[in-house]
Motif scaffolding. Structure first.
Motif, PDB file in Angstrom:
ATOM      1  N   LEU A   1       0.638  -0.840  -0.031  1.00 62.66           N
ATOM      2  CA  LEU A   1      -0.132   0.489  -0.390  1.00 62.66           C
ATOM      3  C   LEU A   1       0.837   0.996   0.270  1.00 62.66           C
ATOM      4  O   LEU A   1       0.588   2.275   0.719  1.00 62.66           O
ATOM      5  CB  LEU A   1      -1.513  -0.308   0.996  1.00 62.66           C
ATOM      6  CG  LEU A   1      -2.260  -1.017   1.251  1.00 62.66           C
ATOM      7  CD1 LEU A   1      -2.708  -0.937   2.689  1.00 62.66           C
ATOM      8  CD2 LEU A   1      -3.045  -0.487  -0.091  1.00 62.66           C
ATOM      9  N   ARG A   2       1.939   1.158  -0.968  1.00 69.29           N
ATOM     10  CA  ARG A   2       2.953   2.255  -0.826  1.00 69.29           C
ATOM     11  C   ARG A   2       2.222   3.879  -1.921  1.00 69.29           C
ATOM     12  O   ARG A   2       1.571   3.623  -2.937  1.00 69.29           O
ATOM     13  CB  ARG A   2       3.920   1.959  -2.123  1.00 69.29           C
ATOM     14  CG  ARG A   2       4.869   3.420  -1.860  1.00 69.29           C
ATOM     15  CD  ARG A   2       6.453   2.993  -3.170  1.00 69.29           C
ATOM     16  NE  ARG A   2       6.635   2.091  -1.946  1.00 69.29           N
ATOM     17  CZ  ARG A   2       8.180   1.549  -2.175  1.00 69.29           C
ATOM     18  NH1 ARG A   2       8.142   1.562  -3.883  1.00 69.29           N
ATOM     19  NH2 ARG A   2       8.601   0.805  -1.309  1.00 69.29           N
ATOM     20  N   ASN A   3       2.450   4.572  -1.218  1.00 69.04           N
ATOM     21  CA  ASN A   3       1.574   5.860  -1.406  1.00 69.04           C
ATOM     22  C   ASN A   3       0.077   6.091  -1.498  1.00 69.04           C
ATOM     23  O   ASN A   3      -0.576   6.117  -2.489  1.00 69.04           O
ATOM     24  CB  ASN A   3       1.963   6.197  -1.995  1.00 69.04           C
ATOM     25  CG  ASN A   3       3.522   7.357  -2.414  1.00 69.04           C
ATOM     26  OD1 ASN A   3       4.139   7.394  -0.925  1.00 69.04           O
ATOM     27  ND2 ASN A   3       4.704   6.666  -2.771  1.00 69.04           N
ATOM     28  N   GLU A  24      -7.722   3.242  -0.856  1.00 66.08           N
ATOM     29  CA  GLU A  24      -8.290   2.787  -1.963  1.00 66.08           C
ATOM     30  C   GLU A  24      -8.193   0.724  -2.146  1.00 66.08           C
ATOM     31  O   GLU A  24      -8.836   0.109  -2.294  1.00 66.08           O
ATOM     32  CB  GLU A  24      -8.451   2.867  -2.900  1.00 66.08           C
ATOM     33  CG  GLU A  24      -8.988   3.333  -4.323  1.00 66.08           C
ATOM     34  CD  GLU A  24      -9.055   4.279  -6.255  1.00 66.08           C
ATOM     35  OE1 GLU A  24     -10.688   4.578  -6.249  1.00 66.08           O
ATOM     36  OE2 GLU A  24      -8.531   4.696  -6.067  1.00 66.08           O
ATOM     37  N   ASN A  25      -6.600   1.029  -2.370  1.00 64.41           N
ATOM     38  CA  ASN A  25      -6.179  -0.456  -2.849  1.00 64.41           C
ATOM     39  C   ASN A  25      -7.362  -1.341  -1.504  1.00 64.41           C
ATOM     40  O   ASN A  25      -7.276  -3.205  -2.006  1.00 64.41           O
ATOM     41  CB  ASN A  25      -4.593  -0.278  -2.561  1.00 64.41           C
ATOM     42  CG  ASN A  25      -4.697   0.482  -3.352  1.00 64.41           C
ATOM     43  OD1 ASN A  25      -4.809   0.462  -5.028  1.00 64.41           O
ATOM     44  ND2 ASN A  25      -2.444   0.580  -3.635  1.00 64.41           N
ATOM     45  N   LEU A  26      -6.899  -0.899  -0.199  1.00 61.84           N
ATOM     46  CA  LEU A  26      -7.730  -2.094   0.331  1.00 61.84           C
ATOM     47  C   LEU A  26      -9.274  -2.155  -0.080  1.00 61.84           C
ATOM     48  O   LEU A  26      -9.704  -3.499   0.452  1.00 61.84           O
ATOM     49  CB  LEU A  26      -7.062  -1.528   1.859  1.00 61.84           C
ATOM     50  CG  LEU A  26      -7.991  -2.355   2.836  1.00 61.84           C
ATOM     51  CD1 LEU A  26      -7.375  -3.860   2.888  1.00 61.84           C
ATOM     52  CD2 LEU A  26      -7.981  -1.721   4.235  1.00 61.84           C
ATOM     53  N   PRO A  32     -15.735  -5.236  -3.979  1.00 63.67           N
ATOM     54  CA  PRO A  32     -16.061  -5.003  -5.863  1.00 63.67           C
ATOM     55  C   PRO A  32     -17.096  -3.457  -5.261  1.00 63.67           C
ATOM     56  O   PRO A  32     -17.506  -3.514  -6.900  1.00 63.67           O
ATOM     57  CB  PRO A  32     -17.231  -6.634  -6.584  1.00 63.67           C
ATOM     58  CG  PRO A  32     -17.451  -6.848  -5.668  1.00 63.67           C
ATOM     59  CD  PRO A  32     -16.475  -6.678  -4.161  1.00 63.67           C
ATOM     60  N   PHE A  33     -16.922  -3.186  -5.005  1.00 66.05           N
ATOM     61  CA  PHE A  33     -17.595  -1.493  -5.031  1.00 66.05           C
ATOM     62  C   PHE A  33     -17.694  -0.778  -4.862  1.00 66.05           C
ATOM     63  O   PHE A  33     -18.122   0.535  -4.930  1.00 66.05           O
ATOM     64  CB  PHE A  33     -18.964  -1.766  -3.526  1.00 66.05           C
ATOM     65  CG  PHE A  33     -18.347  -1.227  -2.284  1.00 66.05           C
ATOM     66  CD1 PHE A  33     -18.715   0.240  -2.458  1.00 66.05           C
ATOM     67  CD2 PHE A  33     -17.288  -1.602  -1.314  1.00 66.05           C
ATOM     68  CE1 PHE A  33     -17.780   1.146  -1.344  1.00 66.05           C
ATOM     69  CE2 PHE A  33     -16.889  -1.024  -0.381  1.00 66.05           C
ATOM     70  CZ  PHE A  33     -16.208   0.023  -0.651  1.00 66.05           C
ATOM     71  N   LEU A  59     -11.434  -5.371   7.051  1.00 60.60           N
ATOM     72  CA  LEU A  59     -10.566  -5.053   5.776  1.00 60.60           C
ATOM     73  C   LEU A  59      -9.512  -5.304   6.710  1.00 60.60           C
ATOM     74  O   LEU A  59      -8.161  -5.707   5.627  1.00 60.60           O
ATOM     75  CB  LEU A  59     -10.217  -3.470   5.504  1.00 60.60           C
ATOM     76  CG  LEU A  59     -12.234  -3.404   4.529  1.00 60.60           C
ATOM     77  CD1 LEU A  59     -12.667  -2.317   4.685  1.00 60.60           C
ATOM     78  CD2 LEU A  59     -12.034  -4.441   3.543  1.00 60.60           C
ATOM     79  N   TYR A  60      -8.777  -4.492   7.836  1.00 55.93           N
ATOM     80  CA  TYR A  60      -7.436  -4.074   8.507  1.00 55.93           C
ATOM     81  C   TYR A  60      -7.033  -5.393   8.854  1.00 55.93           C
ATOM     82  O   TYR A  60      -5.836  -6.273   8.714  1.00 55.93           O
ATOM     83  CB  TYR A  60      -7.471  -3.366   9.278  1.00 55.93           C
ATOM     84  CG  TYR A  60      -7.059  -1.587   8.485  1.00 55.93           C
ATOM     85  CD1 TYR A  60      -6.141  -0.935   8.075  1.00 55.93           C
ATOM     86  CD2 TYR A  60      -8.504  -1.077   8.022  1.00 55.93           C
ATOM     87  CE1 TYR A  60      -6.504   0.184   7.506  1.00 55.93           C
ATOM     88  CE2 TYR A  60      -8.078  -0.031   7.797  1.00 55.93           C
ATOM     89  CZ  TYR A  60      -7.393   0.374   7.230  1.00 55.93           C
ATOM     90  OH  TYR A  60      -6.839   1.700   6.152  1.00 55.93           O
TER      91      TYR A  60
END
Length: 102
Positions: A1-3, A24-26, A32-33, A59-60
């Motif tokens: 999750l760089r930058n 956003e990557n996470l 898929p929403f 998520l985390y």
């Protein structure tokens, strides 16, 4: 999750709304929403911030570390997971529901 590009997720209405900044990557990895993200923002005004917090935790952390004896939050979590097409969250909520009704 760089930058990472962060998505601002606002959940709930008016004074009861809570805001999260989530990479956003996470989000796109688990959910898929992505199509409801507009200008790096998501507004889920009809949803419960406490239930969305369970999704953020999932998520985390990859799991729910919440000690809840009642099934109701997990029923709501299942509904949110179904709405957002997050199958892993939805399925985990169902496992928690079934666990409480053995």
């Amino acid at each position: 999750l760089r930058n990472p590009i962060s998505v601002i997720a606002t959940v709930g209405i008016a004074e009861a709304a809570t805001t999260w900044s989530i990479p956003e990557n996470l989000l796109t990895y688990q959910l898929p929403f992505i199509n409801i993200i507009k200008d790096d923002k998501v507004a889920l005004t009809e949803d419960d911030p406490d239930i969305f917090e369970l999704l953020v935790q999932r998520l985390y952390a990859g799991e729910l570390n919440t000690v809840v004896t009642d099934s109701e939050p997990y029923v709501k979590a299942w509904i949110l997971g179904n709405k957002l097409e997050c199958l892993t969250f939805r399925d985990h909520a169902m496992v928690q529901i079934l666990h409480r009704h053995k």
